[in-house]
Design a protein around this motif. Sequence first.
Motif, short mmCIF file in Angstrom:
data_model
loop_
_atom_site.label_atom_id
_atom_site.label_comp_id
_atom_site.label_asym_id
_atom_site.label_seq_id
_atom_site.Cartn_x
_atom_site.Cartn_y
_atom_site.Cartn_z
N LYS A 141 15.97 66.75 18.83
CA LYS A 141 16.92 66.44 17.76
C LYS A 141 18.18 65.83 18.35
O LYS A 141 18.72 66.34 19.33
CB LYS A 141 17.27 67.71 16.99
CG LYS A 141 16.11 68.26 16.19
CD LYS A 141 16.54 69.45 15.39
CE LYS A 141 15.40 69.97 14.55
NZ LYS A 141 15.83 71.10 13.72
N TYR A 167 21.67 61.26 12.17
CA TYR A 167 20.70 62.18 12.75
C TYR A 167 19.42 61.45 13.13
O TYR A 167 19.00 60.51 12.44
CB TYR A 167 20.36 63.30 11.76
CG TYR A 167 21.52 64.23 11.52
CD1 TYR A 167 21.75 65.31 12.37
CD2 TYR A 167 22.38 64.04 10.45
CE1 TYR A 167 22.81 66.16 12.16
CE2 TYR A 167 23.45 64.89 10.24
CZ TYR A 167 23.66 65.96 11.10
OH TYR A 167 24.72 66.79 10.90
N SER A 196 15.48 62.56 14.66
CA SER A 196 14.54 63.59 15.09
C SER A 196 13.28 62.88 15.60
O SER A 196 12.67 62.10 14.87
CB SER A 196 14.19 64.50 13.92
OG SER A 196 13.17 65.40 14.28
N LYS A 251 9.55 63.40 17.22
CA LYS A 251 8.43 64.31 17.50
C LYS A 251 7.38 63.55 18.30
O LYS A 251 7.56 62.38 18.62
CB LYS A 251 7.86 64.83 16.18
CG LYS A 251 8.86 65.67 15.42
CD LYS A 251 8.28 66.22 14.16
CE LYS A 251 9.34 67.05 13.44
NZ LYS A 251 8.85 67.54 12.17
N LYS A 296 21.96 64.81 22.20
CA LYS A 296 20.98 65.86 21.94
C LYS A 296 21.68 67.15 21.57
O LYS A 296 22.69 67.50 22.16
CB LYS A 296 20.10 66.06 23.17
CG LYS A 296 18.81 66.78 22.88
CD LYS A 296 17.89 66.70 24.05
CE LYS A 296 16.52 66.32 23.54
NZ LYS A 296 15.57 66.13 24.60
#
Length: 143
Positions: A43, A61, A63, A65, A142
């Motif tokens: 994140k 933001y 994110s 994965k 981060k």
Amino acid sequence: MKLNRFTAGIIMTAFIGAGILVSSQPVHAASWHSGTPTVLRGKWRTKVLHESGTPYTRRGYLSVKSHSFNWHAAFVPDPSFGAHAKYQRLSKGNYIIAGRNYANVPAGGVVLSYHVRLYNRHKLYFKGLGTEKFWPGHVYYKY
């Protein structure tokens, strides 16, 4: 007997040499890989940003994965989601990541691509390419 072994050895050497020459393929360092780079996963967020001429402050933001990413820029109303992510390493710390967005678009989705410059394990620069290039890039940290 010695002549047959000698002839067989020459023929065997010729076949091995030809096989090595024929089977060598060029290596492309900038090829696409599935997923996202391990070092980018996690994140991320920007520092608090101020919109000029207004009292509003917001953060961006990001994110990341293993096979997808979600980006919500600070003053952009809708987030961007990239599924089936893939990446290309341009140089040390420079990546292009791309994914398909299936929300509110035709079947098959739209490809979204971004340039990522990794400064260190806790700081990166993220900028849109293609249709997302009009949104400003920002430095993310981060958390």
